[in-house]
Design a protein around this motif. Structure first.
Motif, mmCIF file in Angstrom:
data_model
loop_
_atom_site.group_PDB
_atom_site.id
_atom_site.type_symbol
_atom_site.label_atom_id
_atom_site.label_comp_id
_atom_site.label_asym_id
_atom_site.label_seq_id
_atom_site.Cartn_x
_atom_site.Cartn_y
_atom_site.Cartn_z
ATOM 1 N N ARG A 1 56.638 81.365 46.258
ATOM 2 C CA ARG A 1 55.370 81.694 46.901
ATOM 3 C C ARG A 1 55.237 83.199 47.108
ATOM 4 N NH1 ARG A 1 54.341 83.035 51.800
ATOM 5 N NH2 ARG A 1 56.415 82.402 52.529
ATOM 6 N N LEU A 2 56.342 83.841 47.550
ATOM 7 C CA LEU A 2 56.326 85.289 47.756
ATOM 8 C C LEU A 2 56.079 86.035 46.450
ATOM 9 C CD1 LEU A 2 59.355 85.544 50.212
ATOM 10 C CD2 LEU A 2 56.987 86.076 50.790
ATOM 11 N N MET A 3 56.691 85.561 45.366
ATOM 12 C CA MET A 3 56.497 86.207 44.069
ATOM 13 C C MET A 3 55.060 86.032 43.587
ATOM 14 S SD MET A 3 59.234 87.780 43.024
ATOM 15 C CE MET A 3 59.249 87.847 41.228
ATOM 16 N N GLN A 4 54.460 84.895 43.899
ATOM 17 C CA GLN A 4 53.083 84.669 43.502
ATOM 18 C C GLN A 4 52.128 85.592 44.260
ATOM 19 O OE1 GLN A 4 51.766 80.644 44.096
ATOM 20 N NE2 GLN A 4 50.012 80.860 42.726
ATOM 21 N N ILE A 5 52.431 85.855 45.540
ATOM 22 C CA ILE A 5 51.586 86.746 46.340
ATOM 23 C C ILE A 5 51.695 88.186 45.850
ATOM 24 C CG2 ILE A 5 51.265 87.717 48.661
ATOM 25 C CD1 ILE A 5 52.229 85.054 49.797
ATOM 26 N N ASP A 6 52.924 88.656 45.650
ATOM 27 C CA ASP A 6 53.150 90.061 45.271
ATOM 28 C C ASP A 6 54.465 90.136 44.498
ATOM 29 O OD1 ASP A 6 53.362 92.784 45.002
ATOM 30 O OD2 ASP A 6 53.607 93.210 47.139
ATOM 31 N N GLU A 7 54.370 89.998 43.183
ATOM 32 C CA GLU A 7 55.576 89.905 42.361
ATOM 33 C C GLU A 7 56.419 91.167 42.420
ATOM 34 O OE1 GLU A 7 56.209 87.692 38.275
ATOM 35 O OE2 GLU A 7 55.261 89.649 37.953
ATOM 36 N N GLU A 8 55.813 92.321 42.136
ATOM 37 C CA GLU A 8 56.579 93.565 42.104
ATOM 38 C C GLU A 8 57.057 93.962 43.490
ATOM 39 O OE1 GLU A 8 54.489 96.675 40.176
ATOM 40 O OE2 GLU A 8 54.403 95.656 38.234
ATOM 41 N N GLY B 1 64.469 91.856 62.491
ATOM 42 C CA GLY B 1 63.887 93.180 62.733
ATOM 43 C C GLY B 1 63.071 93.685 61.558
ATOM 44 N N ARG B 2 63.532 93.413 60.337
ATOM 45 C CA ARG B 2 62.803 93.865 59.153
ATOM 46 C C ARG B 2 61.460 93.151 59.013
ATOM 47 N NH1 ARG B 2 65.897 96.284 54.790
ATOM 48 N NH2 ARG B 2 67.966 96.854 55.536
ATOM 49 N N ASN B 3 61.410 91.896 59.432
ATOM 50 C CA ASN B 3 60.186 91.114 59.288
ATOM 51 C C ASN B 3 59.181 91.343 60.416
ATOM 52 O OD1 ASN B 3 60.869 89.797 56.864
ATOM 53 N ND2 ASN B 3 62.060 88.253 57.955
ATOM 54 N N ALA B 4 59.637 91.973 61.505
ATOM 55 C CA ALA B 4 58.809 92.048 62.719
ATOM 56 C C ALA B 4 57.468 92.731 62.485
ATOM 57 C CB ALA B 4 59.588 92.771 63.823
ATOM 58 N N SER B 5 57.423 93.721 61.607
ATOM 59 C CA SER B 5 56.185 94.475 61.401
ATOM 60 C C SER B 5 55.309 93.905 60.288
ATOM 61 C CB SER B 5 56.528 95.932 61.069
ATOM 62 O OG SER B 5 57.303 96.013 59.880
ATOM 63 N N LEU B 6 55.721 92.781 59.707
ATOM 64 C CA LEU B 6 54.990 92.203 58.573
ATOM 65 C C LEU B 6 54.266 90.928 58.979
ATOM 66 C CD1 LEU B 6 57.780 92.534 55.839
ATOM 67 C CD2 LEU B 6 55.787 94.014 56.127
ATOM 68 N N PRO B 7 53.177 90.586 58.288
ATOM 69 C CA PRO B 7 52.553 89.272 58.519
ATOM 70 C C PRO B 7 53.536 88.160 58.161
ATOM 71 C CG PRO B 7 51.127 90.712 57.198
ATOM 72 C CD PRO B 7 52.452 91.387 57.293
ATOM 73 N N LYS B 8 53.435 87.038 58.836
ATOM 74 C CA LYS B 8 54.410 85.958 58.666
ATOM 75 C C LYS B 8 54.507 85.475 57.224
ATOM 76 C CE LYS B 8 55.899 81.536 60.587
ATOM 77 N NZ LYS B 8 57.281 82.009 60.740
ATOM 78 N N HIS B 9 53.381 85.441 56.506
ATOM 79 C CA HIS B 9 53.436 84.925 55.139
ATOM 80 C C HIS B 9 54.105 85.902 54.170
ATOM 81 C CE1 HIS B 9 49.643 87.240 55.333
ATOM 82 N NE2 HIS B 9 49.792 87.448 54.038
#
Length: 538
Positions: free
Chosen positions: A37-44, A100-108
């Motif tokens: 799913r992550l690769m489909q959203i933003d592969e590079e 901590g790395r994920n805290a500033s990112l949207p959950k998806h």
């Protein structure tokens, strides 16, 4: 010439190969949840983030915990460790750092690993590892929730008394291609989390049970309220004999109530006098404790607090850092305001007062006069918050600049005693004749530095207030803490009894995950100016 023959076929052939090496190892298998799913959203972007995590987090963490990265699999990794304890510690560090790395990112967009850890006999190849032990670790990773670490029963038996963690038993699980069921546990890094999780489940059960009782009671009440109306409305159909039975019901409970009521009355005639006599006796043993507030704080009314012994420092300017390590550069001038620092790291007996007050997360083991260890940065903050509230003084962790200023004690040499290492000056690996132990030796066993501070190098690693930065580019010059709103890791200083002599240098610095405990980590406390400073030593 002698001919070499295949033992099974009897045919001539190459010399027999040596048996493939086998060994018992702790296997860690990690896999990214929702990778497709992550690769489909933003592969590079996803590919770049995963590679950075592997390079900056996973590989260094495995090396730091004495493991070996066997291979990466695009969306996962396999590693092996000699020690089950280090395997689980490494897994916790990876998971906590990713929070901590994920805290500033949207959950998806979160990158979350599922990690499985198993202990098994494996076949080692130069670039891979094989065996049921690996398969079970992979199956555990497959059933783990994102961000969680699942371990097998074999790992649990090895680490259950060696790590300050909670473990939730998930029972025996049947996993793919493995004949026997596998006992599975979920690791809860915070030891209070298990009790909180269990308490939540118990509260849910109590709520459901209470709700069921209320529903039943409501139904009974509804029936009782409506029943008389039904009888009044159907008087013609009611049996003739029923009115004769009605007077009997109210006469039964009346005698029982009158006989039982007088029984408890004699007891209160003695209790008030006993209570008044007991009240002044309770505080008497507390009055002998030195250096404590006159009025105990509300959080600890039944006992007085033993404060760490402090040394006051006048402050001044000094060149912070060194040119020996990249993380210690650039050397920069820092001005320190007056403050006080504890003469010793916080001791086991001091920590356990906080634990007894239910303000610290665990009860420490070991001798009372040894530094407390296995403490996370979050644990250290809990202790100073409790101490500050209990004493009404602004206790805190020292800043990194304050710590180095105090460790140097007015010197600019490699060690506070000179440029050459001297045996018997610090509690570190190969620094003394004292054999390495599971815990550090008594605090203050070696000479203090010129500021009168003990164990400012060796003993236990010591947490400071600052977030971790790779070097001093942009660091404050006023002695304040270098912090951000979100810190995945914080700075540790001093080196420990398990590190060699280079770690006891005053300029040496390192980092560790904010919320993860490690067996060599402790801390000391600082006090803001004009609070409890009795003498100047600087």
């Amino acid at each position: 010439m002698a001919e070499i023959r295949d033992i099974k076929s009897g045919r001539s052939g190459d010399p027999p190969r040596e048996p493939t090496p086998r060994r018992l190892a702790a296997i860690v298998a990690g896999d990214i949840a929702g990778y497709s799913r992550l690769m489909q959203i933003d592969e590079e972007g996803t590919h770049g983030r995963v590679k950075r995590i592997e390079r900056d987090l996973i590989e260094p963490s495995i090396i730091e915990h004495h493991g070996r990265l066997v291979k990466t699999t695009g969306d996962g990794f396999i590693a092996i460790f000699d020690s089950p304890v280090e395997a689980v510690r490494c897994s916790i560090v990876i998971q906590q750092n990713l929070v901590g790395r994920n805290a500033s990112l949207p959950k998806h967009h979160w990158i979350e690993y599922r990690i499985g850890v198993n202990l098994g006999d494996v076949i080692i190849e130069p670039d891979d590892v094989y065996g049921d032990g690996v398969n079970i670790a992979s199956r555990l990773e497959g059933i783990a929730d994102p961000g969680q670490v699942y371990i097998s029963g074999g790992i649990y038996e090895q680490i259950k008394h060696k790590l300050v963690c909670g473990y939730e038993s998930l029972g025996d699980r049947k996993v793919k291609n493995i004949t026997d069921p596998v006992r599975v546990y979920r690791v809860l890094p915070d030891p209070a989390a298990f009790h909180q999780h269990r308490k939540r489940r118990e509260n849910l059960l109590i709520f459901l049970l209470s709700f069921a009782i209320l529903v039943i009671a409501g139904g009974v009440l509804w029936y009782m309220l409506l029943q008389p109306r039904g009888k009044v409305g159907n008087q013609a159909s009611a049996p003739v004999s029923s009115p004769a039975e009605l007077p009997k019901a109210p006469t039964l409970p009346a005698p029982a109530v009158k006989e039982a009521a007088p029984q408890p009355q004699p007891a209160p005639t003695v209790a008030p006098a006993q209570q008044q006599a007991a009240k002044p006796a309770a505080p008497l043993p507390q009055s002998t404790s030195p250096a404590v507030p006159v009025t105990p704080p509300a959080t600890q009314p039944a006992s007085l607090v033993r404060e760490p012994e402090m040394s006051s420092l006048r402050g001044g300017s000094f060149p912070m850092g060194s040119n020996e390590e990249i993380s210690e550069k650039p050397v920069h001038q820092v001005t320190i305001k007056p403050f006080a620092l504890s003469k010793f790291p916080v001791l086991v007996r001091e920590w356990n007062e906080c634990a007894a007050a239910k303000a610290c997360g665990f009860t420490a083991t070991g001798k009372d006069d040894a530094p407390v260890s296995n403490v996370s940065w979050t644990d250290a903050k809990q202790y100073v918050a409790w101490l500050a509230e209990a004493t009404r003084k602004p206790y805190r962790l020292p800043t990194e600049a304050e710590w180095e200023y105090a460790a140097r004690a007015g010197t600019q040499t490699k060690y506070w005693w000179g440029d050459q290492f001297q045996s018997g000056m610090a509690n570190c690996k190969n620094c003394t004749d004292v054999a390495a132990a599971e815990q550090p030796i008594r605090a203050g066993s070696f000479k203090p530095n010129p500021f009168g501070l003990y164990d400012m190098g060796g003993g236990v690693d010591q947490w400071v207030e600052d977030c971790w930065h790779r070097n001093y580019q942009g660091a404050p010059t006023d002695g304040s803490a270098w912090v951000e709103s979100q810190c995945a890791s914080h700075v540790i200083r001093s080196g420990s009894w398990r590190n060699d002599a280079r770690y006891v240098r005053p300029s040496n610095r390192d980092s560790y995950d904010t919320n993860v405990r490690y067996h060599t980590h402790g801390f000391r406390v600082a006090l803001s100016p004009r609070e409890g400073l009795k003498e100047d030593v600087s």
